[in-house]
Design a protein around this motif. Structure first.
Motif, PDB file in Angstrom:
ATOM      1  N   TRP A  10      -0.092  27.134 -22.359  1.00 44.07           N
ATOM      2  CA  TRP A  10       0.952  26.783 -21.515  1.00 44.07           C
ATOM      3  C   TRP A  10       2.108  26.026 -22.246  1.00 44.07           C
ATOM      4  O   TRP A  10       3.221  26.091 -21.838  1.00 44.07           O
ATOM      5  CB  TRP A  10       0.370  26.255 -20.215  1.00 44.07           C
ATOM      6  N   ARG A  11       1.304  25.109 -22.903  1.00 41.44           N
ATOM      7  CA  ARG A  11       2.198  24.069 -23.625  1.00 41.44           C
ATOM      8  C   ARG A  11       3.317  24.894 -24.852  1.00 41.44           C
ATOM      9  O   ARG A  11       4.308  24.665 -24.840  1.00 41.44           O
ATOM     10  CB  ARG A  11       1.655  23.019 -24.428  1.00 41.44           C
ATOM     11  N   VAL A  12       2.707  25.834 -25.471  1.00 34.79           N
ATOM     12  CA  VAL A  12       3.239  26.635 -26.395  1.00 34.79           C
ATOM     13  C   VAL A  12       4.285  27.469 -25.756  1.00 34.79           C
ATOM     14  O   VAL A  12       5.457  27.602 -26.305  1.00 34.79           O
ATOM     15  CB  VAL A  12       2.233  27.483 -27.301  1.00 34.79           C
ATOM     16  N   ALA A  13       3.907  28.104 -24.589  1.00 31.62           N
ATOM     17  CA  ALA A  13       4.975  28.898 -23.920  1.00 31.62           C
ATOM     18  C   ALA A  13       6.099  28.241 -23.365  1.00 31.62           C
ATOM     19  O   ALA A  13       7.252  28.534 -23.483  1.00 31.62           O
ATOM     20  CB  ALA A  13       4.200  29.683 -22.796  1.00 31.62           C
ATOM     21  N   TYR A  14       5.920  26.889 -23.078  1.00 29.86           N
ATOM     22  CA  TYR A  14       6.845  26.089 -22.532  1.00 29.86           C
ATOM     23  C   TYR A  14       8.029  25.780 -23.447  1.00 29.86           C
ATOM     24  O   TYR A  14       8.928  25.898 -23.384  1.00 29.86           O
ATOM     25  CB  TYR A  14       6.077  24.746 -21.934  1.00 29.86           C
ATOM     26  N   CYS A  15       7.421  25.524 -24.606  1.00 33.31           N
ATOM     27  CA  CYS A  15       8.198  24.944 -25.654  1.00 33.31           C
ATOM     28  C   CYS A  15       8.942  26.265 -26.172  1.00 33.31           C
ATOM     29  O   CYS A  15      10.355  26.134 -26.553  1.00 33.31           O
ATOM     30  CB  CYS A  15       7.352  24.522 -27.177  1.00 33.31           C
ATOM     31  N   LYS A  16       8.360  27.477 -26.208  1.00 33.50           N
ATOM     32  CA  LYS A  16       9.194  28.607 -26.786  1.00 33.50           C
ATOM     33  C   LYS A  16      10.192  28.894 -25.967  1.00 33.50           C
ATOM     34  O   LYS A  16      11.338  29.597 -26.256  1.00 33.50           O
ATOM     35  CB  LYS A  16       8.030  29.701 -26.788  1.00 33.50           C
ATOM     36  N   VAL A  17      10.019  28.655 -24.582  1.00 33.13           N
ATOM     37  CA  VAL A  17      10.932  28.796 -23.627  1.00 33.13           C
ATOM     38  C   VAL A  17      12.048  27.882 -23.293  1.00 33.13           C
ATOM     39  O   VAL A  17      13.251  28.171 -23.544  1.00 33.13           O
ATOM     40  CB  VAL A  17      10.419  29.165 -22.054  1.00 33.13           C
ATOM     41  N   PHE A  18      11.553  26.663 -23.409  1.00 30.78           N
ATOM     42  CA  PHE A  18      12.808  25.451 -23.218  1.00 30.78           C
ATOM     43  C   PHE A  18      13.295  24.817 -24.448  1.00 30.78           C
ATOM     44  O   PHE A  18      14.198  24.061 -24.444  1.00 30.78           O
ATOM     45  CB  PHE A  18      12.069  24.627 -22.092  1.00 30.78           C
ATOM     46  N   TYR A  19      12.635  25.091 -25.536  1.00 30.31           N
ATOM     47  CA  TYR A  19      12.771  24.301 -26.675  1.00 30.31           C
ATOM     48  C   TYR A  19      12.744  25.228 -27.979  1.00 30.31           C
ATOM     49  O   TYR A  19      11.707  25.288 -28.716  1.00 30.31           O
ATOM     50  CB  TYR A  19      12.184  22.924 -27.134  1.00 30.31           C
ATOM     51  N   PRO A  20      13.296  26.463 -28.166  1.00 36.62           N
ATOM     52  CA  PRO A  20      13.056  27.375 -28.797  1.00 36.62           C
ATOM     53  C   PRO A  20      13.437  27.099 -30.200  1.00 36.62           C
ATOM     54  O   PRO A  20      12.471  27.523 -31.167  1.00 36.62           O
ATOM     55  CB  PRO A  20      14.259  28.646 -28.241  1.00 36.62           C
ATOM     56  N   LEU A  21      14.390  26.371 -30.778  1.00 32.83           N
ATOM     57  CA  LEU A  21      14.739  26.257 -32.029  1.00 32.83           C
ATOM     58  C   LEU A  21      13.637  25.157 -32.475  1.00 32.83           C
ATOM     59  O   LEU A  21      13.017  25.302 -33.636  1.00 32.83           O
ATOM     60  CB  LEU A  21      16.075  25.652 -32.305  1.00 32.83           C
ATOM     61  N   ALA A  22      12.929  24.332 -31.719  1.00 33.04           N
ATOM     62  CA  ALA A  22      11.766  23.571 -32.215  1.00 33.04           C
ATOM     63  C   ALA A  22      10.586  24.253 -32.489  1.00 33.04           C
ATOM     64  O   ALA A  22       9.964  24.058 -33.355  1.00 33.04           O
ATOM     65  CB  ALA A  22      11.742  22.271 -31.043  1.00 33.04           C
ATOM     66  N   TYR A  23      10.553  25.226 -31.510  1.00 27.94           N
ATOM     67  CA  TYR A  23       9.301  26.177 -31.615  1.00 27.94           C
ATOM     68  C   TYR A  23       9.300  26.932 -32.909  1.00 27.94           C
ATOM     69  O   TYR A  23       8.203  27.079 -33.748  1.00 27.94           O
ATOM     70  CB  TYR A  23       9.201  27.100 -30.221  1.00 27.94           C
ATOM     71  N   TYR A  24      10.526  27.346 -33.153  1.00 25.32           N
ATOM     72  CA  TYR A  24      10.684  28.471 -34.504  1.00 25.32           C
ATOM     73  C   TYR A  24      10.507  27.334 -35.588  1.00 25.32           C
ATOM     74  O   TYR A  24       9.743  27.887 -36.646  1.00 25.32           O
ATOM     75  CB  TYR A  24      11.944  29.073 -34.671  1.00 25.32           C
ATOM     76  N   ALA A  25      10.881  26.170 -35.620  1.00 29.10           N
ATOM     77  CA  ALA A  25      11.060  25.544 -36.623  1.00 29.10           C
ATOM     78  C   ALA A  25       9.460  25.142 -37.021  1.00 29.10           C
ATOM     79  O   ALA A  25       9.051  25.134 -38.143  1.00 29.10           O
ATOM     80  CB  ALA A  25      11.626  24.178 -36.718  1.00 29.10           C
ATOM     81  N   ALA A  26       9.043  24.711 -35.808  1.00 32.22           N
ATOM     82  CA  ALA A  26       7.440  24.416 -36.134  1.00 32.22           C
ATOM     83  C   ALA A  26       6.459  25.632 -36.446  1.00 32.22           C
ATOM     84  O   ALA A  26       5.541  25.532 -37.372  1.00 32.22           O
ATOM     85  CB  ALA A  26       6.898  23.692 -34.838  1.00 32.22           C
ATOM     86  N   TYR A  27       6.856  26.516 -35.808  1.00 30.51           N
ATOM     87  CA  TYR A  27       6.011  27.983 -36.204  1.00 30.51           C
ATOM     88  C   TYR A  27       6.198  28.188 -37.821  1.00 30.51           C
ATOM     89  O   TYR A  27       5.349  28.509 -38.416  1.00 30.51           O
ATOM     90  CB  TYR A  27       6.313  28.882 -35.542  1.00 30.51           C
ATOM     91  N   PHE A  28       7.231  28.531 -38.091  1.00 29.67           N
ATOM     92  CA  PHE A  28       7.696  28.527 -39.637  1.00 29.67           C
ATOM     93  C   PHE A  28       7.330  27.830 -40.599  1.00 29.67           C
ATOM     94  O   PHE A  28       6.907  27.951 -41.532  1.00 29.67           O
ATOM     95  CB  PHE A  28       9.349  28.934 -39.917  1.00 29.67           C
ATOM     96  N   SER A  29       7.336  26.179 -40.184  1.00 33.29           N
ATOM     97  CA  SER A  29       6.650  25.269 -41.151  1.00 33.29           C
ATOM     98  C   SER A  29       5.164  25.364 -41.301  1.00 33.29           C
ATOM     99  O   SER A  29       4.594  24.939 -42.306  1.00 33.29           O
ATOM    100  CB  SER A  29       7.127  23.766 -40.495  1.00 33.29           C
TER     101      SER A  29
END
Length: 173
Positions: A10-29
């Motif tokens: 749920w936390r990951v999904a929430y970030c992916k929807v509402f903070y997408p750039l932060a999600y992608y930055a964290a994922y790629f890093s």
């Protein structure tokens, strides 16, 4: 134990929807092990071309290429959502972590093919000490190979930077 996994999802999904750039930055890093600047950051059309090429030979991909294909799919999703990569700025990029700048993601030095973590850190440290006058000075201060510097030039990261510190009379005309 299962509840902890559900809460994390749920936390990951929430970030992916509402903070997408932060999600992608964290994922790629953190998770992206096959991310390459040359294949993924040159625009959506080039990514689609390389993605089709990888899919056409999906039976014979090496482990590294399989990781790259997985990361390409995440980048494809990112492009589909309307987000883009910013070109690497030699003075603003980090050694290993992606960062959000002006609504775009800037990849780190380590995303350049042939640049390992140690070389990326050396380049980052050297860039923090002041501007480079030439590609030769990058080689001397950051202690990275000429091949890597050539790749950076091919990718447009070092556009407008002279080869050596040597000035000629024609530079003043």
């Amino acid at each position: 134990h299962a509840a902890a996994y559900v809460m994390m999802a749920w936390r990951v999904a929430y970030c992916k929807v509402f903070y997408p750039l932060a999600y992608y930055a964290a994922y790629f890093s953190i998770r992206a092990s096959g991310f390459t600047y040359k294949l993924m950051c040159q625009g959506r059309d080039k990514l689609e071309y390389h993605l089709a090429e990888y899919k056409s030979r999906s039976d014979s991909l090496s482990k590294k290429e399989q990781d790259t294909l997985r990361d390409m799919r995440i980048v494809q999703e990112m492009y589909a959502r309307g987000f883009e990569f910013m070109p690497i700025d030699i003075y603003r990029a980090k050694a290993r972590n992606f960062q959000i700048i002006d609504g775009k993601l800037m990849p780190p030095f380590s995303s350049i093919d042939g640049m390992g973590e140690k070389a990326a850190q050396q380049l980052y440290d050297a860039a923090q000490k002041g501007p480079f006058l030439s590609k030769e000075e990058i080689n001397e201060r950051a202690k990275i190979g000429k091949g890597t510097i050539e790749k950076m030039s091919e990718l447009g990261i070092l556009d407008g930077m002279p080869e050596t510190n040597q000035l000629s009379l024609f530079d003043f005309m």
